[in-house]
Motif scaffolding. Sequence first.
Motif, PDB file in Angstrom:
ATOM      1  N   ASN A 359     -39.093 -87.189  10.549  1.00 30.18           N
ATOM      2  CA  ASN A 359     -39.085 -88.278  11.524  1.00 30.18           C
ATOM      3  C   ASN A 359     -39.601 -89.608  10.994  1.00 30.18           C
ATOM      4  O   ASN A 359     -39.452 -90.621  11.681  1.00 30.18           O
ATOM      5  CB  ASN A 359     -39.940 -87.891  12.741  1.00 30.18           C
ATOM      6  CG  ASN A 359     -39.325 -86.798  13.585  1.00 30.18           C
ATOM      7  OD1 ASN A 359     -38.160 -86.879  13.961  1.00 30.18           O
ATOM      8  ND2 ASN A 359     -40.097 -85.758  13.862  1.00 30.18           N
ATOM      9  N   ILE A 360     -40.211 -89.635   9.817  1.00 31.64           N
ATOM     10  CA  ILE A 360     -40.924 -90.832   9.398  1.00 31.64           C
ATOM     11  C   ILE A 360     -40.036 -92.054   9.273  1.00 31.64           C
ATOM     12  O   ILE A 360     -40.430 -93.169   9.630  1.00 31.64           O
ATOM     13  CB  ILE A 360     -41.701 -90.574   8.071  1.00 31.64           C
ATOM     14  CG1 ILE A 360     -42.689 -91.707   7.812  1.00 31.64           C
ATOM     15  CG2 ILE A 360     -40.743 -90.370   6.921  1.00 31.64           C
ATOM     16  CD1 ILE A 360     -43.779 -91.834   8.846  1.00 31.64           C
ATOM     17  N   SER A 384     -48.913 -85.690   1.448  1.00 28.89           N
ATOM     18  CA  SER A 384     -47.701 -84.955   1.820  1.00 28.89           C
ATOM     19  C   SER A 384     -47.042 -84.321   0.607  1.00 28.89           C
ATOM     20  O   SER A 384     -47.080 -84.862  -0.501  1.00 28.89           O
ATOM     21  CB  SER A 384     -46.705 -85.882   2.514  1.00 28.89           C
ATOM     22  OG  SER A 384     -47.244 -86.417   3.699  1.00 28.89           O
ATOM     23  N   SER A 385     -46.408 -83.183   0.833  1.00 28.70           N
ATOM     24  CA  SER A 385     -45.692 -82.493  -0.248  1.00 28.70           C
ATOM     25  C   SER A 385     -44.184 -82.494  -0.038  1.00 28.70           C
ATOM     26  O   SER A 385     -43.451 -81.855  -0.777  1.00 28.70           O
ATOM     27  CB  SER A 385     -46.186 -81.039  -0.347  1.00 28.70           C
ATOM     28  OG  SER A 385     -45.992 -80.367   0.889  1.00 28.70           O
ATOM     29  N   ASP A 386     -43.708 -83.202   0.990  1.00 25.80           N
ATOM     30  CA  ASP A 386     -42.274 -83.210   1.291  1.00 25.80           C
ATOM     31  C   ASP A 386     -41.619 -84.559   1.042  1.00 25.80           C
ATOM     32  O   ASP A 386     -40.505 -84.814   1.495  1.00 25.80           O
ATOM     33  CB  ASP A 386     -42.052 -82.802   2.747  1.00 25.80           C
ATOM     34  CG  ASP A 386     -42.634 -83.826   3.725  1.00 25.80           C
ATOM     35  OD1 ASP A 386     -43.391 -84.722   3.281  1.00 25.80           O
ATOM     36  OD2 ASP A 386     -42.316 -83.732   4.932  1.00 25.80           O
ATOM     37  N   GLY A 387     -42.319 -85.465   0.311  1.00 29.53           N
ATOM     38  CA  GLY A 387     -41.732 -86.755  -0.018  1.00 29.53           C
ATOM     39  C   GLY A 387     -41.793 -87.773   1.092  1.00 29.53           C
ATOM     40  O   GLY A 387     -40.981 -88.708   1.119  1.00 29.53           O
ATOM     41  N   THR A 388     -42.752 -87.643   1.999  1.00 30.45           N
ATOM     42  CA  THR A 388     -42.865 -88.599   3.108  1.00 30.45           C
ATOM     43  C   THR A 388     -43.033 -90.025   2.605  1.00 30.45           C
ATOM     44  O   THR A 388     -42.338 -90.951   3.045  1.00 30.45           O
ATOM     45  CB  THR A 388     -44.053 -88.209   4.014  1.00 30.45           C
ATOM     46  OG1 THR A 388     -43.803 -86.945   4.606  1.00 30.45           O
ATOM     47  CG2 THR A 388     -44.263 -89.236   5.108  1.00 30.45           C
ATOM     48  N   ALA A 389     -43.950 -90.230   1.669  1.00 27.55           N
ATOM     49  CA  ALA A 389     -44.195 -91.583   1.150  1.00 27.55           C
ATOM     50  C   ALA A 389     -42.957 -92.147   0.475  1.00 27.55           C
ATOM     51  O   ALA A 389     -42.611 -93.336   0.646  1.00 27.55           O
ATOM     52  CB  ALA A 389     -45.370 -91.559   0.177  1.00 27.55           C
ATOM     53  N   GLU A 390     -42.274 -91.315  -0.302  1.00 32.29           N
ATOM     54  CA  GLU A 390     -41.079 -91.785  -1.012  1.00 32.29           C
ATOM     55  C   GLU A 390     -39.984 -92.224  -0.037  1.00 32.29           C
ATOM     56  O   GLU A 390     -39.264 -93.187  -0.283  1.00 32.29           O
ATOM     57  CB  GLU A 390     -40.536 -90.686  -1.930  1.00 32.29           C
ATOM     58  CG  GLU A 390     -41.397 -90.408  -3.152  1.00 32.29           C
ATOM     59  CD  GLU A 390     -42.618 -89.547  -2.833  1.00 32.29           C
ATOM     60  OE1 GLU A 390     -42.756 -89.128  -1.650  1.00 32.29           O
ATOM     61  OE2 GLU A 390     -43.437 -89.312  -3.734  1.00 32.29           O
TER      62      GLU A 390
END
Length: 706
Positions: A359-360, A384-390
């Motif tokens: 959702n980000i 996060s480990s799912d690439g949220t920041a990326e």
Amino acid sequence: MARHVARPDPRAHWLLLLLGLFVLLAALSFNGLVTNVGGGSGPSDAPASPAPRQAVAGGPVLRLDGPTPVTRRMPARTIALTFDDGPDPRWTPQVLDVLRRHHAHATFFVVGARVDEHPELVRRILAEGHEIGSHTFTHADLTAVPRWRAGFELAWTRSAVAGATGREVTLLRLPFSSVTTSLTGPQYQALRDAAGSGHVGVLTDRDTKDWQRPGVPAIVRAAGPQDGAGAVVLMHDGGGDRSQTVAALDQLLPQLTREGYRFTTVSAGIGAPDSMVPAGAGARLSGTALRWAQTGSGWLAAAMNLLLGVALLLGVARLAVQVVCAQLHVRRVRRPRYRRPEVNGPVSVIVPAYNEAANIAATVRSLVASAYPALEVIVVDDGSSDGTAEIVERLRLRGVRVIRQANAGKPAALNTGIRAARADLLVLVDGDTVFQPDTVHRLVQGFADPTVGAISGNTKVANRRRLLGRWQHLEYVIGFNLDRRMYDVLECMPTIPGAIGAFRREVLLAVGGVPADTLAEDTDLTMRVLRAGWRVVYEEGAIAWTEAPSSLRQLWRQRYRWCYGTMQAMWKHRHALREPGAGGKLGRRGLPYLTVFQILLPLAAPAVDVFALYGLLFLPWSALVLAWAGLLLLQGFTAAYALRLDRERYGPLWTLPFQQLVYRQVMYLVVVQSVVTAVIGNRLRWQRMVRTGEAAALVGAGPAPR
């Protein structure tokens, strides 16, 4: 967010809860049995085969423990007066007074449940020289109940008499039996079964039918034997108005005495030994325990009735207060006392994110698309480990910053964002929340009042197409937003939701930032703001769409954390009860409300459901259906009112009955689990909800379906 190490959650309390509910149902059912005791006699209207000729043509006293029935009759001019359905606190003493005045003795066939209620009357019966027989424990028709129930009826009556008098009964009169000639095959079989436990059956020669209240002369005529014959006469000292019986007895005794009749007990009349035998210690003890159980079940039923009454009154009072406060809130919003200047200063939006890839992007896009002139968005990626920041960085949106930190929990991520924010007005947003274009503008307008330190927005469920989503949608609209309007008017708002809340930067710094020592950091923070002397208000027009749990397992985890964390915050801020100002309003208005409606009443809900099941077994179905329909109608009106206030469609109202059958139980079991966890001192770990991305579908698709 951060994961706390915890001891395994206990499981034994669920077994204890089930056991407790089972015991409660058993106690209530026992009370239902003993309080639904009827009265009267006479044969059943249902057709039945006749009893064997030897029994029908014989005397009224039947001994059936042998291969063939043995019957006995009263000798000439000997009358055994018998009284059924007692003891009764009003009529039995009057009957005894008449018998004593005329020096007559009789046999009383007592109902075991009434023996437990009035043991002193049974002791008086024996003390005055009368005889006692069994009339079953609940005045049950032994021809219409299972054999195991019939066995209990007789055994419990024996125990009740043994506990009250120290003696055991052997005589038995079946309820709804009458004269010997009307004995049916099923009644004969019931008497044969009872003979196996040592009972001697007693029917009657003369049935006065006094329970029909035919008049005193008719009762006197029906009781009188013919041609000097002896007789067993059936009358009643309980089960209804027995004033005619008492008056008829006062006439019958002197009249028949003048005619040379004597009045005695059944056993003495046939020349048999005393029918009552000394009871052993075990029988007396079981009788005492039975009386305590009956008394306790009666108290329990009374307590449950009181609980239901209190819960109903509280529910109605709560609804009345909610409606009044909602109307006041609407008037305040639509017709403000004075026009305030528009707030358009810089705003920093802080988005803590841990594995919010679903959702980000939608969340950040909706914030950037806000119709607000000066806005910065700070996304704090909490390991996060799912690439949220990326995902956020690839969006390359103007005014959006990404801050990375090692996983430390949501409060730490929020505090990181607060320190990095440039504006004096801060909006805190969950990573699965989507704003409408006017949400930020509407949310911060309340800061035109310098006494306002924080503002709660209006959270709505985005994923409401499925049944579980609709239930949560109704809960948000009814339970949360109606409450927030009330809290706003009463100035005791306990929670600004993590999905949408605005704060003055100076307020957050003054209270030490977002606390991390409870699992409901939003509730803890809001209570801190109130205790610091600031007002907290609700802005219904600032709408945020959030993704609710899509499975019962996820819902359980979320609400378990919310409930447990709220209790932590309530305990932490309990000293607000004796504070002045805004903190005192929280302590004396908000905390008691939360205690009653979010802890105490949900804890009592399992017992209420058991009481409803008891009602299905022992109360008229028409009354239950009417009561349930009335409560459902009240809930429906409440829901419709709340939906209208939130400008929502009425479509989800059809799910309300099903919500009561499933969703409500999950919610109160969450409270039970949370209370147990708090009492034993376990620390609940953070339970993160799995995101499906349904909130993201709102971006570019307009408002969520209503």
